[in-house]
Design a protein around this motif. Sequence first.
Motif, PDB file in Angstrom:
ATOM      1  N   ALA A 226     109.386  44.736  55.851  1.00 10.25           N
ATOM      2  CA  ALA A 226     109.420  43.592  54.958  1.00 10.25           C
ATOM      3  C   ALA A 226     110.838  43.034  54.833  1.00 10.25           C
ATOM      4  O   ALA A 226     111.054  42.029  54.154  1.00 10.25           O
ATOM      5  CB  ALA A 226     108.889  43.983  53.584  1.00 10.25           C
ATOM      6  N   ALA A 227     111.811  43.698  55.479  1.00 11.50           N
ATOM      7  CA  ALA A 227     113.217  43.251  55.458  1.00 11.50           C
ATOM      8  C   ALA A 227     113.779  43.237  54.047  1.00 11.50           C
ATOM      9  O   ALA A 227     114.618  42.419  53.702  1.00 11.50           O
ATOM     10  CB  ALA A 227     113.365  41.884  56.123  1.00 11.50           C
ATOM     11  N   ARG A 228     113.279  44.139  53.233  1.00 11.34           N
ATOM     12  CA  ARG A 228     113.709  44.248  51.848  1.00 11.34           C
ATOM     13  C   ARG A 228     114.814  45.301  51.730  1.00 11.34           C
ATOM     14  O   ARG A 228     115.663  45.239  50.862  1.00 11.34           O
ATOM     15  CB  ARG A 228     112.495  44.706  51.036  1.00 11.34           C
ATOM     16  CG  ARG A 228     112.529  44.426  49.586  1.00 11.34           C
ATOM     17  CD  ARG A 228     111.306  45.070  48.951  1.00 11.34           C
ATOM     18  NE  ARG A 228     110.061  44.455  49.296  1.00 11.34           N
ATOM     19  CZ  ARG A 228     109.037  45.085  49.898  1.00 11.34           C
ATOM     20  NH1 ARG A 228     109.124  46.351  50.241  1.00 11.34           N
ATOM     21  NH2 ARG A 228     107.929  44.456  50.166  1.00 11.34           N
TER      22      ARG A 228
ATOM     23  N   THR B 135     116.198  50.349  56.384  1.00 12.87           N
ATOM     24  CA  THR B 135     115.361  51.403  56.963  1.00 12.87           C
ATOM     25  C   THR B 135     114.871  51.000  58.342  1.00 12.87           C
ATOM     26  O   THR B 135     114.645  49.821  58.611  1.00 12.87           O
ATOM     27  CB  THR B 135     114.134  51.701  56.079  1.00 12.87           C
ATOM     28  OG1 THR B 135     113.413  50.487  55.861  1.00 12.87           O
ATOM     29  CG2 THR B 135     114.532  52.318  54.762  1.00 12.87           C
TER      30      THR B 135
ATOM     31  N   ASN C 112     111.716  51.096  60.400  1.00 19.36           N
ATOM     32  CA  ASN C 112     110.273  51.273  60.177  1.00 19.36           C
ATOM     33  C   ASN C 112     109.598  51.636  61.490  1.00 19.36           C
ATOM     34  O   ASN C 112     109.786  50.954  62.493  1.00 19.36           O
ATOM     35  CB  ASN C 112     109.657  49.968  59.646  1.00 19.36           C
ATOM     36  CG  ASN C 112     110.184  49.586  58.282  1.00 19.36           C
ATOM     37  OD1 ASN C 112     111.393  49.620  58.041  1.00 19.36           O
ATOM     38  ND2 ASN C 112     109.303  49.208  57.392  1.00 19.36           N
TER      39      ASN C 112
ATOM     40  N   ASN D  18     104.825  52.072  49.542  1.00 16.41           N
ATOM     41  CA  ASN D  18     105.847  51.357  48.759  1.00 16.41           C
ATOM     42  C   ASN D  18     105.232  50.674  47.529  1.00 16.41           C
ATOM     43  O   ASN D  18     105.311  49.450  47.385  1.00 16.41           O
ATOM     44  CB  ASN D  18     106.588  50.339  49.630  1.00 16.41           C
ATOM     45  CG  ASN D  18     107.255  50.983  50.826  1.00 16.41           C
ATOM     46  OD1 ASN D  18     107.341  52.210  50.907  1.00 16.41           O
ATOM     47  ND2 ASN D  18     107.730  50.190  51.756  1.00 16.41           N
ATOM     48  N   PRO D  19     104.632  51.461  46.629  1.00 15.73           N
ATOM     49  CA  PRO D  19     103.885  50.893  45.497  1.00 15.73           C
ATOM     50  C   PRO D  19     104.755  50.092  44.529  1.00 15.73           C
ATOM     51  O   PRO D  19     104.224  49.271  43.775  1.00 15.73           O
ATOM     52  CB  PRO D  19     103.286  52.122  44.816  1.00 15.73           C
ATOM     53  CG  PRO D  19     104.175  53.258  45.210  1.00 15.73           C
ATOM     54  CD  PRO D  19     104.634  52.935  46.607  1.00 15.73           C
ATOM     55  N   THR D  20     106.076  50.288  44.555  1.00 16.96           N
ATOM     56  CA  THR D  20     106.957  49.488  43.688  1.00 16.96           C
ATOM     57  C   THR D  20     106.807  48.003  44.032  1.00 16.96           C
ATOM     58  O   THR D  20     106.981  47.140  43.180  1.00 16.96           O
ATOM     59  CB  THR D  20     108.430  49.923  43.873  1.00 16.96           C
ATOM     60  OG1 THR D  20     108.525  51.310  43.561  1.00 16.96           O
ATOM     61  CG2 THR D  20     109.375  49.125  42.992  1.00 16.96           C
TER      62      THR D  20
ATOM     63  N   GLU E 119     109.330  55.074  57.122  1.00 18.87           N
ATOM     64  CA  GLU E 119     110.622  54.419  57.341  1.00 18.87           C
ATOM     65  C   GLU E 119     111.763  55.377  57.057  1.00 18.87           C
ATOM     66  O   GLU E 119     111.722  56.143  56.119  1.00 18.87           O
ATOM     67  CB  GLU E 119     110.769  53.149  56.516  1.00 18.87           C
ATOM     68  CG  GLU E 119     110.002  53.077  55.230  1.00 18.87           C
ATOM     69  CD  GLU E 119     110.177  51.722  54.547  1.00 18.87           C
ATOM     70  OE1 GLU E 119     111.321  51.384  54.229  1.00 18.87           O
ATOM     71  OE2 GLU E 119     109.167  51.030  54.352  1.00 18.87           O
TER      72      GLU E 119
ATOM     73  N   ARG F  46     110.378  64.722  47.125  1.00 18.05           N
ATOM     74  CA  ARG F  46     109.587  64.294  45.956  1.00 18.05           C
ATOM     75  C   ARG F  46     108.401  63.473  46.423  1.00 18.05           C
ATOM     76  O   ARG F  46     108.272  63.174  47.609  1.00 18.05           O
ATOM     77  CB  ARG F  46     110.447  63.457  44.997  1.00 18.05           C
ATOM     78  CG  ARG F  46     110.930  62.155  45.597  1.00 18.05           C
ATOM     79  CD  ARG F  46     111.764  61.350  44.589  1.00 18.05           C
ATOM     80  NE  ARG F  46     112.301  60.140  45.202  1.00 18.05           N
ATOM     81  CZ  ARG F  46     111.669  58.959  45.207  1.00 18.05           C
ATOM     82  NH1 ARG F  46     110.502  58.817  44.626  1.00 18.05           N
ATOM     83  NH2 ARG F  46     112.215  57.917  45.801  1.00 18.05           N
TER      84      ARG F  46
ATOM     85  N   MET G  34     105.958  59.909  46.236  1.00 13.79           N
ATOM     86  CA  MET G  34     106.155  58.449  46.196  1.00 13.79           C
ATOM     87  C   MET G  34     105.852  57.975  44.776  1.00 13.79           C
ATOM     88  O   MET G  34     104.857  58.377  44.185  1.00 13.79           O
ATOM     89  CB  MET G  34     105.193  57.814  47.204  1.00 13.79           C
ATOM     90  CG  MET G  34     105.205  56.316  47.289  1.00 13.79           C
ATOM     91  SD  MET G  34     106.768  55.594  47.815  1.00 13.79           S
ATOM     92  CE  MET G  34     106.825  56.012  49.560  1.00 13.79           C
ATOM     93  N   VAL G  35     106.719  57.113  44.219  1.00  8.61           N
ATOM     94  CA  VAL G  35     106.581  56.665  42.836  1.00  8.61           C
ATOM     95  C   VAL G  35     106.538  55.140  42.773  1.00  8.61           C
ATOM     96  O   VAL G  35     107.272  54.467  43.499  1.00  8.61           O
ATOM     97  CB  VAL G  35     107.776  57.176  41.978  1.00  8.61           C
ATOM     98  CG1 VAL G  35     107.723  56.617  40.564  1.00  8.61           C
ATOM     99  CG2 VAL G  35     107.810  58.703  41.961  1.00  8.61           C
TER     100      VAL G  35
HETATM  101  N1  FMN Z   1     109.216  52.858  47.692  1.00 10.38           N
HETATM  102  C1  FMN Z   1     108.531  53.006  46.531  1.00 10.38           C
HETATM  103  O1  FMN Z   1     107.747  52.150  46.172  1.00 10.38           O
HETATM  104  N2  FMN Z   1     108.697  54.115  45.740  1.00 10.38           N
HETATM  105  C2  FMN Z   1     109.559  55.116  46.042  1.00 10.38           C
HETATM  106  O2  FMN Z   1     109.637  56.108  45.304  1.00 10.38           O
HETATM  107  C3  FMN Z   1     110.351  54.960  47.237  1.00 10.38           C
HETATM  108  N3  FMN Z   1     111.294  55.871  47.558  1.00 10.38           N
HETATM  109  C4  FMN Z   1     112.065  55.682  48.666  1.00 10.38           C
HETATM  110  C5  FMN Z   1     113.093  56.596  48.953  1.00 10.38           C
HETATM  111  C6  FMN Z   1     113.886  56.422  50.073  1.00 10.38           C
HETATM  112  C7  FMN Z   1     114.991  57.408  50.338  1.00 10.38           C
HETATM  113  C8  FMN Z   1     113.659  55.328  50.955  1.00 10.38           C
HETATM  114  C9  FMN Z   1     114.494  55.139  52.175  1.00 10.38           C
HETATM  115  C10 FMN Z   1     112.646  54.433  50.670  1.00 10.38           C
HETATM  116  C11 FMN Z   1     111.844  54.578  49.529  1.00 10.38           C
HETATM  117  N4  FMN Z   1     110.835  53.665  49.213  1.00 10.38           N
HETATM  118  C12 FMN Z   1     110.125  53.813  48.055  1.00 10.38           C
HETATM  119  C13 FMN Z   1     110.488  52.590  50.148  1.00 10.38           C
HETATM  120  C14 FMN Z   1     111.143  51.261  49.808  1.00 10.38           C
HETATM  121  O3  FMN Z   1     110.316  50.564  48.912  1.00 10.38           O
HETATM  122  C15 FMN Z   1     111.317  50.479  51.109  1.00 10.38           C
HETATM  123  O4  FMN Z   1     112.211  51.164  51.954  1.00 10.38           O
HETATM  124  C16 FMN Z   1     111.839  49.086  50.842  1.00 10.38           C
HETATM  125  O5  FMN Z   1     110.897  48.353  50.122  1.00 10.38           O
HETATM  126  C17 FMN Z   1     112.171  48.351  52.146  1.00 10.38           C
HETATM  127  O6  FMN Z   1     111.011  48.143  52.889  1.00 10.38           O
HETATM  128  P1  FMN Z   1     111.079  47.422  54.312  1.00 10.38           P
HETATM  129  O7  FMN Z   1     111.766  48.356  55.279  1.00 10.38           O
HETATM  130  O8  FMN Z   1     109.640  47.185  54.680  1.00 10.38           O
HETATM  131  O9  FMN Z   1     111.872  46.172  54.124  1.00 10.38           O
END
Ligand code: FMN
Length: 137
Positions: free
Chosen positions: A15-17, A25, A27, A63-65, A74, A104, A106-107
């Motif tokens: 998602a380039a976020r 990251t 992916n 990536n539920p956030t 990733e 841990r 995923m949160v």
């Molecule tokens: N995404 C979550 O929604 N919850 C998490 O707890 C979470 N922990 C992460 C921990 C690490 C060390 C990394 C590298 C990523 C984590 N992510 C988590 C994923 C990120 O949401 C994701 O890398 C970011 O949105 C970028 O996504 P993209 O590569 O598709 O752009």
Amino acid sequence: LGRTHMMHGEVVHGAARGRALGFPTANLAHDSVGHIPADGIYAGWLVDQSGTRWPAAISVGSNPTFAGVARQVEAHVIDRPDEAPEAFDLYGQRVAVEFVDRLRGMVAYRGPEALVDQMKLDVDQARRVLAGVGSGA
Ligand code: FMN
């Protein structure tokens, strides 16, 4: 982890976020092969096409956030090379990802700030875990 979980696949654009969050990251493509561990955050290694092993904090899940849907794998490379960091581009490379230790689950955070705070802790923890086991090279 009871056995070595390892995956191979091509690095594709996400998602380039990640770059905006300060944690870019690599992916893995969805057709990547290997053993994917349960959703969560891991310490491990990313092995690039030249065979160089990079310490990484690895995320497995949807990536539920960000209300993600698809399950992603990733890897954020810790301590990228200082020289020419912009040239450090893994896109299109076939890489391997080795999972060493689970950090841990995923949160779903309330927003990016809380996630970034936790990612800093994840990276510190991954660095400690990987320093303890060595690169295995
Ligand atoms: N995404 C979550 O929604 N919850 C998490 O707890 C979470 N922990 C992460 C921990 C690490 C060390 C990394 C590298 C990523 C984590 N992510 C988590 C994923 C990120 O949401 C994701 O890398 C970011 O949105 C970028 O996504 P993209 O590569 O598709 O752009």
